[in-house]
Write a protein that holds these residues in place. Sequence first.
Motif, PDB file in Angstrom:
ATOM      1  N   ALA A 170      64.407   6.225  37.851  1.00  0.00           N
ATOM      2  CA  ALA A 170      63.615   7.387  37.435  1.00  0.00           C
ATOM      3  C   ALA A 170      64.519   8.599  37.210  1.00  0.00           C
ATOM      4  CB  ALA A 170      62.540   7.692  38.473  1.00  0.00           C
ATOM      5  N   ILE A 220      66.267   8.310  33.906  1.00  0.00           N
ATOM      6  CA  ILE A 220      65.353   8.545  32.784  1.00  0.00           C
ATOM      7  C   ILE A 220      65.113  10.043  32.627  1.00  0.00           C
ATOM      8  CG2 ILE A 220      62.979   8.207  31.957  1.00  0.00           C
ATOM      9  CD1 ILE A 220      63.124   5.426  33.487  1.00  0.00           C
ATOM     10  N   HIS A 226      67.395   1.427  32.498  1.00  0.00           N
ATOM     11  CA  HIS A 226      66.676   2.102  33.581  1.00  0.00           C
ATOM     12  C   HIS A 226      65.164   1.988  33.419  1.00  0.00           C
ATOM     13  CE1 HIS A 226      70.364   3.589  35.266  1.00  0.00           C
ATOM     14  NE2 HIS A 226      70.699   4.144  34.109  1.00  0.00           N
ATOM     15  N   THR A 227      64.671   2.040  32.183  1.00  0.00           N
ATOM     16  CA  THR A 227      63.226   1.918  31.990  1.00  0.00           C
ATOM     17  C   THR A 227      62.753   0.518  32.366  1.00  0.00           C
ATOM     18  OG1 THR A 227      63.335   1.314  29.624  1.00  0.00           O
ATOM     19  CG2 THR A 227      63.208   3.679  30.167  1.00  0.00           C
ATOM     20  N   LEU A 243      62.801   0.164  36.180  1.00  0.00           N
ATOM     21  CA  LEU A 243      61.672   0.857  36.785  1.00  0.00           C
ATOM     22  C   LEU A 243      60.374   0.075  36.597  1.00  0.00           C
ATOM     23  CD1 LEU A 243      60.820   3.372  38.333  1.00  0.00           C
ATOM     24  CD2 LEU A 243      60.504   4.522  36.136  1.00  0.00           C
ATOM     25  N   ALA A 244      60.159  -0.454  35.415  1.00  0.00           N
ATOM     26  CA  ALA A 244      58.942  -1.235  35.163  1.00  0.00           C
ATOM     27  C   ALA A 244      58.889  -2.462  36.068  1.00  0.00           C
ATOM     28  CB  ALA A 244      58.866  -1.646  33.696  1.00  0.00           C
ATOM     29  N   GLN A 272      54.355   1.359  36.397  1.00  0.00           N
ATOM     30  CA  GLN A 272      54.834   0.381  35.427  1.00  0.00           C
ATOM     31  C   GLN A 272      54.440   0.756  34.004  1.00  0.00           C
ATOM     32  OE1 GLN A 272      53.198  -3.691  35.398  1.00  0.00           O
ATOM     33  NE2 GLN A 272      55.345  -4.333  35.623  1.00  0.00           N
ATOM     34  N   ALA A 326      56.607   3.544  32.816  1.00  0.00           N
ATOM     35  CA  ALA A 326      57.957   3.035  32.513  1.00  0.00           C
ATOM     36  C   ALA A 326      57.955   2.255  31.203  1.00  0.00           C
ATOM     37  CB  ALA A 326      58.464   2.170  33.660  1.00  0.00           C
ATOM     38  N   GLN A 327      56.887   1.513  30.940  1.00  0.00           N
ATOM     39  CA  GLN A 327      56.789   0.788  29.679  1.00  0.00           C
ATOM     40  C   GLN A 327      56.675   1.743  28.498  1.00  0.00           C
ATOM     41  OE1 GLN A 327      53.476  -1.745  30.707  1.00  0.00           O
ATOM     42  NE2 GLN A 327      54.815  -3.422  31.358  1.00  0.00           N
ATOM     43  N   ALA A 385      58.106   4.616  28.464  1.00  0.00           N
ATOM     44  CA  ALA A 385      59.487   5.086  28.318  1.00  0.00           C
ATOM     45  C   ALA A 385      60.317   4.064  27.548  1.00  0.00           C
ATOM     46  CB  ALA A 385      60.099   5.378  29.681  1.00  0.00           C
ATOM     47  N   THR A 386      60.111   2.788  27.817  1.00  0.00           N
ATOM     48  CA  THR A 386      60.830   1.748  27.085  1.00  0.00           C
ATOM     49  C   THR A 386      60.494   1.801  25.599  1.00  0.00           C
ATOM     50  OG1 THR A 386      60.869   0.303  29.034  1.00  0.00           O
ATOM     51  CG2 THR A 386      61.278  -0.744  26.903  1.00  0.00           C
ATOM     52  N   ILE A 400      55.831   9.284  34.454  1.00  0.00           N
ATOM     53  CA  ILE A 400      56.497   8.636  35.583  1.00  0.00           C
ATOM     54  C   ILE A 400      56.441   9.550  36.795  1.00  0.00           C
ATOM     55  CG2 ILE A 400      58.755   7.892  36.471  1.00  0.00           C
ATOM     56  CD1 ILE A 400      59.322   6.912  33.520  1.00  0.00           C
TER      57      ILE A 400
END
Length: 186
Positions: free
Chosen positions: A40, A43, A73-74, A77-78, A130, A133-134, A136-137, A155
Amino acid sequence: MPALLSACNQAAQSAPPSAAAFHPDASIQEVMAHIVDPAADAIWASVKSETTAQGLKEYQPNTESEWLEVRHHTISLAEAANLLLVPGRPVSHTKQLEDAHVPGILTVEQVRSKIDQDPAKFAAAARELQLAAQEATAAVDGKNAARLMAAGEKIDAACERCHRTYWYPNTEQPKWPAPLKPDAKP
């Protein structure tokens, strides 16, 4: 014989693993400290604005390798959200949380009790993390810094909501001064 093996393989893939199939080593506290927090933080640090003596400085990934690093990192985290839900994972391997000295922090036993009382609520909190984070991906895959920043805010919100329930629900929140009235003089 191949048809039988195929059928067994399909049944094994569709059946969820039992709790006995998991052997968690790290505690929730360790997953947080060693996976969630660093991912996190990376990110959040990847897209930001900073005011300096020279003016506003903007940061964001620019090169393929920088975007790829943030993507690592994303993804971490997910997937960490899944790790938090592994059955049998202890809250901590010690009798107290690392910041137990802070007023309002729950004890290990209190955290475990809250999780056990409503595991669906804990799972929903992990899922919220999650999903953020997704997002963010997806932002990284689209090389969209603004969208990455917005996902970073989600997040942060997911983390804060979970922590206010399972970590520090009794901490005193900062007291902000009342806003000035429109007709008040400074």
